[in-house]
Motif scaffolding. Structure first.
Motif, PDB file in Angstrom:
ATOM      1  N   UNK A  51     -10.142   4.420 -10.734  1.00 38.30           N
ATOM      2  CA  UNK A  51      -9.796   2.991 -10.742  1.00 38.30           C
ATOM      3  C   UNK A  51      -8.828   2.675  -9.614  1.00 38.30           C
ATOM      4  N   UNK A  52      -7.786   3.497  -9.480  1.00 38.32           N
ATOM      5  CA  UNK A  52      -6.747   3.192  -8.503  1.00 38.32           C
ATOM      6  C   UNK A  52      -7.289   3.286  -7.079  1.00 38.32           C
ATOM      7  N   UNK A  59      -7.216  -3.084 -17.524  1.00 39.27           N
ATOM      8  CA  UNK A  59      -7.751  -1.727 -17.668  1.00 39.27           C
ATOM      9  C   UNK A  59      -6.641  -0.711 -17.481  1.00 39.27           C
ATOM     10  N   UNK A  60      -5.772  -0.996 -16.472  1.00 38.36           N
ATOM     11  CA  UNK A  60      -4.630  -0.110 -16.246  1.00 38.36           C
ATOM     12  C   UNK A  60      -3.787   0.012 -17.506  1.00 38.36           C
ATOM     13  N   UNK A  74     -10.557   8.968 -14.532  1.00 41.25           N
ATOM     14  CA  UNK A  74     -10.801   7.532 -14.504  1.00 41.25           C
ATOM     15  C   UNK A  74      -9.610   6.792 -13.907  1.00 41.25           C
ATOM     16  N   UNK A  75      -8.401   7.298 -14.139  1.00 38.04           N
ATOM     17  CA  UNK A  75      -7.216   6.679 -13.542  1.00 38.04           C
ATOM     18  C   UNK A  75      -7.301   6.736 -12.022  1.00 38.04           C
ATOM     19  N   UNK A  76      -7.645   7.928 -11.534  1.00 37.72           N
ATOM     20  CA  UNK A  76      -7.777   8.122 -10.097  1.00 37.72           C
ATOM     21  C   UNK A  76      -8.884   7.230  -9.530  1.00 37.72           C
ATOM     22  N   UNK A 134     -15.203  -1.702 -12.018  1.00 39.45           N
ATOM     23  CA  UNK A 134     -14.652  -2.151 -13.294  1.00 39.45           C
ATOM     24  C   UNK A 134     -15.596  -1.810 -14.441  1.00 39.45           C
ATOM     25  N   UNK A 176      -9.989  -3.473  -1.989  1.00 42.08           N
ATOM     26  CA  UNK A 176      -9.077  -4.507  -1.486  1.00 42.08           C
ATOM     27  C   UNK A 176      -9.030  -4.444   0.040  1.00 42.08           C
ATOM     28  N   UNK A 185      -2.699  -9.298   0.999  1.00 44.42           N
ATOM     29  CA  UNK A 185      -4.047  -9.596   1.506  1.00 44.42           C
ATOM     30  C   UNK A 185      -4.422 -11.035   1.184  1.00 44.42           C
ATOM     31  N   UNK A 190       0.270  -5.224  -2.621  1.00 48.72           N
ATOM     32  CA  UNK A 190      -0.785  -5.071  -1.611  1.00 48.72           C
ATOM     33  C   UNK A 190      -1.772  -6.230  -1.690  1.00 48.72           C
ATOM     34  N   UNK A 204      -9.972   0.614  -6.334  1.00 46.14           N
ATOM     35  CA  UNK A 204      -9.428  -0.743  -6.249  1.00 46.14           C
ATOM     36  C   UNK A 204      -8.728  -0.944  -4.919  1.00 46.14           C
ATOM     37  N   UNK A 205      -7.951   0.058  -4.496  1.00 42.71           N
ATOM     38  CA  UNK A 205      -7.283  -0.057  -3.197  1.00 42.71           C
ATOM     39  C   UNK A 205      -8.334  -0.153  -2.095  1.00 42.71           C
ATOM     40  N   UNK A 225      -8.524  -8.022 -14.450  1.00 44.08           N
ATOM     41  CA  UNK A 225      -9.202  -6.947 -15.176  1.00 44.08           C
ATOM     42  C   UNK A 225      -8.611  -5.588 -14.817  1.00 44.08           C
ATOM     43  N   UNK A 226      -8.262  -5.408 -13.536  1.00 45.69           N
ATOM     44  CA  UNK A 226      -7.670  -4.121 -13.134  1.00 45.69           C
ATOM     45  C   UNK A 226      -6.380  -3.892 -13.899  1.00 45.69           C
ATOM     46  N   UNK A 280     -15.467   2.265 -15.093  1.00 47.14           N
ATOM     47  CA  UNK A 280     -14.271   3.074 -15.280  1.00 47.14           C
ATOM     48  C   UNK A 280     -14.177   3.623 -16.709  1.00 47.14           C
ATOM     49  N   UNK A 310       0.032  -1.802  -5.952  1.00 43.91           N
ATOM     50  CA  UNK A 310      -1.292  -2.397  -5.761  1.00 43.91           C
ATOM     51  C   UNK A 310      -1.215  -3.918  -5.783  1.00 43.91           C
ATOM     52  N   UNK A 344      -5.485   2.286 -19.856  1.00 46.36           N
ATOM     53  CA  UNK A 344      -5.406   3.677 -19.411  1.00 46.36           C
ATOM     54  C   UNK A 344      -3.991   4.215 -19.605  1.00 46.36           C
ATOM     55  N   UNK A 347       0.841  -1.199   0.000  1.00 47.32           N
ATOM     56  CA  UNK A 347       0.000   0.000   0.000  1.00 47.32           C
ATOM     57  C   UNK A 347       0.878   1.251   0.000  1.00 47.32           C
TER      58      UNK A 347
END
Lengths: 213, 281
Positions: B150-151, A188-189, B146-148, B128, B158, A159, A155, B154-155, A184-185, B131, A152, A192, A136
């Motif tokens: 998603x990040x 997508x990242x 959208x970057x902000x 998801x 989690x 977990x 992190x 997601x955190x 998927x994250x 976004x 991420x 982006x 984190x």
């Protein structure tokens, strides 16, 4: 089981600290792969010793998703960037100290869990949680998109380690959801980041400064 | 059965309109939106008349609170959907319609499932699915938003997962393996027997986690940007229902853990005092 889980969780934490220490992107990526494989080893060890067949399947999915697919995507994302040279006089000393502090914090935060548990794996839970906390911190302090994603993922690995050690495997649908999410994250990242690079000619997210929410 | 149909409609709409273009896409969009609204209102009316709706052996469950949430999602979704074609008249629709209905589907799933883990999966799914809707205009600002989004989300989610894991842990520790399929209905019954310190710790993680989706400080910074950069119909859905879905997730946990310091002894012993369980009782 106690020895095995402690050893594997400790090695996982050690790799996390190495990720904090190393500055070059390919090295960090290799360390992330090593960490994911350790996590798979942890899942299969707990699976064999506690006789949970499901965990062996989870370990296999970890190897495929986090050991093969995600590193490939990450390498693709990183391919276009020049490897950032480490500025002279810049060391990761302070970050490492912070990471050390987070390990202590992880033990303190997890006290209720370790004192309530009578599991053979309870000693390893704070180690995995420390992995998550350091991940984190990496994610929050990351200077570019790659740093954020890697933080991420570390992190998430931490977990996931806590989940294996504390519950010996969650219901299948949750496990599937976790893997799907991470995959998927990352995808997508990638999309982006590709767009950021096209717009700004860099994946340095310091340039994303228009919005101040 | 009605509950299953309610979930299948937007999902099928999303799948069917994935490749559709032009007038076909708009027609499919309209049909899906209208059917979703009808389904949502039907579920709300049925539940408010009497028994909660249950499907798949209790896997899906609509009680009074979730019926209101479902009605809200249906109504706001239909209003937003009615505005979407006009909004898209000047731009290429792209994947707007399928993602829109996928977004509605994940929110409906999040409020109509009784499974603790599946609710987490569905709330994550809302991020998801939405976004690319935030980034629909493809401007620099919307990309950044959208970057902000998603990040940070997601955190946050989690962190909520960590809280969920700890509750599973507390349940298995106390009651053995039969808690493996953790449902809200069983969790509320088991709550008094769970280790209070572990549950408190879990609750902290869950509130920060689902609070991210609900726009609670300190994880709220995605919200103003994503809301302002998203296309108007999506922004309406986010303000109108996405935040409520996040709040509901956090409030369900409240009833299971009851972290109120006063009166301290009753913690977890009177689950009927909080909103979520009152509707479930």
């Amino acid at each position: 089981m106690t020895t095995a889980s402690n050893l594997l969780a400790f090695l996982g934490l050690l790799i996390t600290l190495l990720i904090v220490w190393r500055q070059s992107w390919p090295a960090r990526l290799r360390l992330f792969v090593a960490q994911s494989l350790l996590l798979a080893a942890l899942a299969s060890t707990v699976g064999v010793l506690a006789q949970r067949r499901g965990l062996l399947l989870v370990a296999a999915v970890v190897v495929v998703v986090k050991g093969l697919i995600i590193p490939r995507v990450l390498a693709r994302i990183g391919a276009g960037t020049a490897v950032r040279p480490v500025a002279p006089g810049r060391s990761s000393g302070i970050t490492l100290l912070v990471a050390g502090g987070l390990v202590v914090a992880a033990y303190v935060i997890m006290l209720p869990v370790t004192s309530a548990a009578e599991l053979p794996t309870e000693r390893a839970i704070p180690l995995a949680f420390a992995m998550a906390l350091i991940g984190l911190a990496l994610c929050v302090t990351g200077r570019d998109a790659l740093g954020h994603i890697l933080g991420f993922l570390v992190f998430e690995n931490g977990i996931f380690g806590v989940a294996i050690l504390a519950t010996y495997g969650l219901p299948g649908i949750v496990e599937a959801g976790v893997f799907l999410d991470v995959l998927v994250i990352v995808l997508i990242m990638e999309a982006v980041v590709v767009q950021v690079r096209r717009e700004h000619d860099s994946i340095d997210v310091d340039r994303l400064r228009e919005l101040r929410g | 059965m009605m509950l299953v149909a309610l979930l299948v409609i937007p999902l099928a709409g999303a799948v069917l309109s994935w490749r559709a273009v032009g007038r076909l896409a708009t027609t499919l969009h309209t049909v899906t939106a209208v059917l979703t609204l009808v389904g949502a209102l039907a579920v709300a009316v049925t539940v408010n008349r009497g028994e909660p709706l249950v499907a798949f052996d209790g896997f899906l469950r609509a009680d009074a609170l979730s019926a209101w949430m479902i009605a809200l999602i249906g109504i706001v979704g239909a209003l937003a959907a009615s505005e979407a074609p006009r909004y898209l008249a000047h731009t290429a629709p792209g994947r707007f319609y399928p993602l829109f209905h996928l977004f509605v589907f994940t929110m409906l799933l999040a409020v109509s499932t009784d499974d603790v883990g599946l609710m987490w999966v569905a709330v994550e799914g809302t991020t998801l699915a939405s976004v690319f809707l935030v980034n629909f205009d493809r401007t620099r600002a919307s990309l950044e938003a959208s970057y902000k989004y998603l990040l940070i989300c997601s955190v946050g989610i989690a962190i909520a997962f960590l809280g969920t894991v700890l509750v599973y842990f507390a349940g298995i520790e106390q009651f053995g393996d039969e808690v493996h399929d953790l449902r809200w209905t069983t969790l509320l019954l088991l709550a008094p027997g769970l280790s209070p310190r572990v549950i408190e710790l879990a609750f902290v993680f869950v509130v920060v986690g689902y609070g991210t989706k609900a726009g609670l400080a300190p994880m709220h910074t995605w919200l103003p940007d994503a809301h302002s950069e998203a296309p108007a119909p999506v922004s309406a859905l986010m303000s109108g229902v996405l935040l409520s879905v996040g709040s509901r997730a956090a409030s369900c946990w409240h009833s299971a853990s009851c972290p109120s310091p006063w009166p301290p002894r009753s913690c977890g012993r009177h689950p009927t005092t909080s909103a979520c369980s009152r509707t479930r009782a």
